[in-house]
Design an enzyme around this catalytic site. Structure first.
Site: not given
Length: 418
Positions: A125, A132, A198, A200, A230, A234, A237, A250, A254, A360
């Protein structure tokens, strides 16, 4: 390029994701058919196992479609990829002399269950969307230090878990992990409280390599593209990522869309990468338009309620193309395998409605997002269903990916309490 008409009338609608210009590859089953390769055309699927068994498709001496994944075709290389696309186009085009042979091999998509379209060899990834990366960096380091010093020179990435890649429609379980509260000195083992999506794109490697390859060689090696979510914890992380980056945050899952849209189908929609702030080193220099003009969207539906579109952006917002990501991945001599999956990194645009993650959209939880239902979100809640969609717009048609959907289930009881 205009619409290429088909005798499958549903493929000629401007609203279908799967016109004859597309011909994406997937794996399906029905109540009477075991899982097998199929090609979407309008609201139907061409049964590739049956087509090969009956001699309608005959590309190589050995069968390619006696297995429920597309890796066997990928291993044949670009010449066979092109031969198959040409044969499928001839079979399904308006006025085809072979219609009587092909029509009995079509299965309604509405009768099908969709499965993983490939065996994922490895998953990497990236973090290659500038908007971003700037948004996230601004939140945590301030606007002046938003991008790390290396970001404008190399596509940053991490090696993920191929075992956690799942197909659209698979439920996602809220993970447990070690969380660190700013109010406490030590962490606690708890379900993630800041679980996120996420938005993607995923690039699928169709040709193996052993040693460094150029950007052009990398582009030639890409078989096709999928939508990719993905899922990210948070809070896990935030505690674990220093100094080595994402790990368990993560590793939950996915999700990918079930249809592989080939590079050939996307060819008319190539677009250049953005203007560079620094000139790349030779192994990463742009050699042509290698991004794609693909409109993307995300909807969020709370359990039992209508969906709200929470983000709309475009794949052309990426700073690095998939070919540059793949070329850089190979620089150390790292072998690349058929079936490797490369996540683009979160795709966000310059405005708030174009942000491809709740991190975000809610600005780290400080600005709750209000849905059309009146519900608010900072991060995902149990029962939420996320749906990613995307398509490139042609002249009277579109090249679509279907959807990539997942529903968040509550965390299980503490797995370590016996």
């Amino acid at each position: 390029m205009p619409l290429n008409p088909s005798w499958v009338t549903s493929a000629n609608s401007a609203d279908t994701d799967f016109p004859l210009n597309n011909l994406p590859y997937g794996v399906f089953s029905t109540d009477t058919l075991d899982a097998r390769c199929g090609v979407a055309i309008g609201d139907m699927i061409l049964d590739m196992y049956a087509a090969e068994e009956q001699g309608v498709i005959d590309l190589t001496d050995e069968p390619l479609f006696d297995v429920p994944f597309w890796n066997e075709l990928m291993e044949q290389g670009p010449a066979v990829w092109t031969a198959l696309r040409n044969r499928l186009t001839d079979l399904l085009a308006e006025g085809s002399k072979d219609r009587a042979l092909v029509e009995p091999l079509l299965v309604p998509i509405s009768d099908a269950r969709l499965h993983m379209p490939l065996v994922v060899s490895e998953f990497t990834d990236f973090y290659a969307g500038r908007h971003h990366a700037t948004n996230v960096g601004t939140m945590f380091r301030g606007a002046e230090n938003a991008l790390p010093p290396n970001w404008l020179h190399i596509p940053i990435g991490y090696n993920g878990r191929a075992s956690s890649v799942v197909v659209s429609g698979t439920d996602i379980r809220r993970p447990w992990g070690q969380l660190k509260s700013p109010d406490h000195d030590t962490p606690a083992f708890l379900p993630s409280r800041r679980f996120d999506l996420e938005l993607e794109m995923g690039a699928i490697v169709g040709m193996a390599s052993d040693g460094p390859i150029s950007v052009d060689e990398a582009d030639a090696a890409i078989f096709g593209y999928v939508l990719l979510n993905d899922w990210s914890a948070r809070d896990i992380q935030a505690w674990e990522y220093q100094p080595l980056g994402p790990f368990q945050a993560k590793a939950t899952a996915t999700s990918i869309s079930p249809w592989i849209v080939t590079k050939a189908a996307l060819g008319p929609f190539r677009t250049p990468t953005p203007e560079r702030e620094f000139e790349f080193l030779d192994h990463l220099k742009d050699t042509g338009p290698m991004l794609y003009d693909i409109d993307l969207s995300v909807t969020l539906a709370p359990g039992g309620k209508d969906a709200t579109t929470i983000a709309q952006t475009n794949y052309n917002e990426m700073y690095y193309s998939a070919a540059q990501q793949l070329a850089h991945h190979s620089t150390s001599g790292c072998p690349m395998n058929v079936g490797d999956l490369l996540g683009s990194g979160t795709i966000s645009g310059p405005t708030k409605p174009e942000r491809g993650s709740l991190l975000e959209l809610s600005w780290g939880g400080k600005e709750p997002l209000t849905l059309d239902t009146g519900d608010t979100r900072t991060f995902l809640e149990d029962g939420d269903t996320l749906t990613l969609a995307g398509h490139a717009k042609g002249d009277g048609y579109r090249i679509g990916f279907g959807t990539c959907t997942g529903t968040l289930l509550p965390a299980l009881d503490d797995p370590y309490k016996r």
